[in-house]
Design a protein around this motif. Structure first.
Motif, PDB file in Angstrom:
ATOM      1  N   LEU A 269       0.854  -1.181   0.000  1.00  0.00           N
ATOM      2  CA  LEU A 269       0.000   0.000   0.000  1.00  0.00           C
ATOM      3  C   LEU A 269       0.896   1.240   0.000  1.00  0.00           C
ATOM      4  O   LEU A 269       1.950   1.247   0.635  1.00  0.00           O
ATOM      5  CB  LEU A 269      -0.909  -0.002   1.223  1.00  0.00           C
ATOM      6  N   ARG A 270       0.488   2.292  -0.707  1.00  0.00           N
ATOM      7  CA  ARG A 270       1.348   3.448  -0.936  1.00  0.00           C
ATOM      8  C   ARG A 270       0.982   4.628  -0.026  1.00  0.00           C
ATOM      9  O   ARG A 270      -0.177   5.016   0.070  1.00  0.00           O
ATOM     10  CB  ARG A 270       1.250   3.887  -2.400  1.00  0.00           C
ATOM     11  N   LEU A 271       2.035   5.184   0.625  1.00  0.00           N
ATOM     12  CA  LEU A 271       1.895   6.439   1.361  1.00  0.00           C
ATOM     13  C   LEU A 271       2.704   7.488   0.601  1.00  0.00           C
ATOM     14  O   LEU A 271       3.947   7.461   0.602  1.00  0.00           O
ATOM     15  CB  LEU A 271       2.425   6.290   2.792  1.00  0.00           C
ATOM     16  N   LYS A 272       2.012   8.397  -0.073  1.00  0.00           N
ATOM     17  CA  LYS A 272       2.697   9.367  -0.923  1.00  0.00           C
ATOM     18  C   LYS A 272       3.470  10.399  -0.097  1.00  0.00           C
ATOM     19  O   LYS A 272       3.012  10.851   0.950  1.00  0.00           O
ATOM     20  CB  LYS A 272       1.685  10.078  -1.826  1.00  0.00           C
ATOM     21  N   GLY A 273       4.653  10.761  -0.617  1.00  0.00           N
ATOM     22  CA  GLY A 273       5.447  11.811   0.002  1.00  0.00           C
ATOM     23  C   GLY A 273       6.130  11.420   1.291  1.00  0.00           C
ATOM     24  O   GLY A 273       6.609  12.285   2.033  1.00  0.00           O
TER      25      GLY A 273
END
Length: 322
Positions: A269-273
């Motif tokens: 799962l992606r956590l941007k920044g």
């Protein structure tokens, strides 16, 4: 300074990979950021850094092993031995009056002239001679100013330092200590050139440069993949099946991450920044991989549910096979 092999705890026969691995472990162990209450941590970290600057460089390691340079990286001066009658070209003896030159703080073997005259003679072909060797012959062209040598050092930095934009403290072989800015987008192994921070020039020439190799200190939880960081996070079976929110540690502190219903382990799962700084501005992302964990204690209801689910899946599989 101690023998660099002894400082890193490796034998002289160690491979480049073994030396690099030993350096990284010791740099991580003694980094001042991780030992803020230990006043001697900086000294030990500096010693490890200096040792790797010698044996971590293929050319310098060869020179050290052959005795050309010492553990401080400085040449071991052997002196100028004579050539010509009785010993070579600049040798002592004979009507020509040529002499053996040995470097000293006050001049060459009893010669009232300064050490600079030795450089003049050797570099420009200046010859001393005359009857009895007592006269100073006409000088040739004086040596020209020369640029100083470059020096190398390693900047061991943590991922936290990169994210916070902190400078890395580096001890140079020249004796200087610099706080070096790490540009956004810098990756482990990249070299930063600092103009004029190397060895001083000869006869007024410009100083050399300092070549700083950036090495990331391995992090216990995050893996670096370019601008992206990766890490695992534990989720319960109920969260994986029904969905929910979990707290995920990042380099900036904890954040809340939504776990979609029906999530399976291994799907990131992606956590941007939340990754590393990039050269164009901003930061990369953090990829979080759920790792499903079961309750530490036995749960009869969960066991019964899983048994029922297995039986239902087995019946379905049998029907499909038929």
């Amino acid at each position: 300074m101690r023998d660099p092999y002894e400082v890193l705890g490796v034998p002289k026969t160690a491979s480049e990979a073994e030396i690099k691995s030993a350096f990284r472990k010791l740099a991580k162990k003694h980094h001042p950021d991780r030992n803020k209450t230990d006043p001697k941590a900086k000294e030990r970290f500096s010693e490890v850094n200096d040792a790797y600057e010698i044996v971590g460089d293929k050319e310098k390691r060869a020179k050290f092993d052959s005795g050309e340079i010492g553990p401080d990286g400085k040449p071991r001066f052997q002196g100028f031995e004579g050539f010509g009658p009785g010993g070579g070209g600049f040798g002592q003896g004979g009507p020509g009056g040529a002499r053996t030159y040995r470097w000293s703080s006050s001049g060459a073997d009893g010669d009232p002239f300064a050490n600079e005259d030795i450089l003049n003679d050797i570099l420009s072909g200046f010859a001393r001679g005359g009857a009895g060797g007592g006269a100073r012959a006409g000088a040739g062209p004086r040596p020209q100013a020369a640029r100083g040598d470059d020096v190398q050092a390693v900047a061991a930095v943590t991922l936290e330092q990169l994210v916070r934009g902190e400078k890395a403290r580096v001890d140079l072989p020249t004796g200087k200590t610099l706080d070096v800015s790490i540009p956004p987008g810098t990756r482990s192994g990249k070299t930063i050139r600092l103009r004029g921070q190397g060895q001083p020039g000869v006869l007024g020439g410009p100083a050399g440069d300092a070549l700083i190799t950036v090495e990331f200190i391995p992090h216990p939880h995050f893996k670096v993949d370019g601008d992206t960081l990766r890490r695992d996070v534990n989720v319960g079976l109920d969260e994986a099946v029904l969905g929910g929110k979990v707290r995920v540690p990042t380099l900036d502190g904890e954040v809340s991450l939504n776990i979609p219903a029906g999530s399976s382990g291994g799907r990131a799962l992606r956590l941007k920044g939340k990754g590393l700084p990039v050269s164009t501005g901003g930061r990369g992302d953090l990829l979080v991989t759920p790792r499903i964990v079961l309750p530490e204690t036995s749960d009869p209801e969960l066991t019964a549910l899983m048994q029922k689910w297995r039986e239902a899946r087995g019946d379905k599989t049998s029907e499909e096979a038929a």
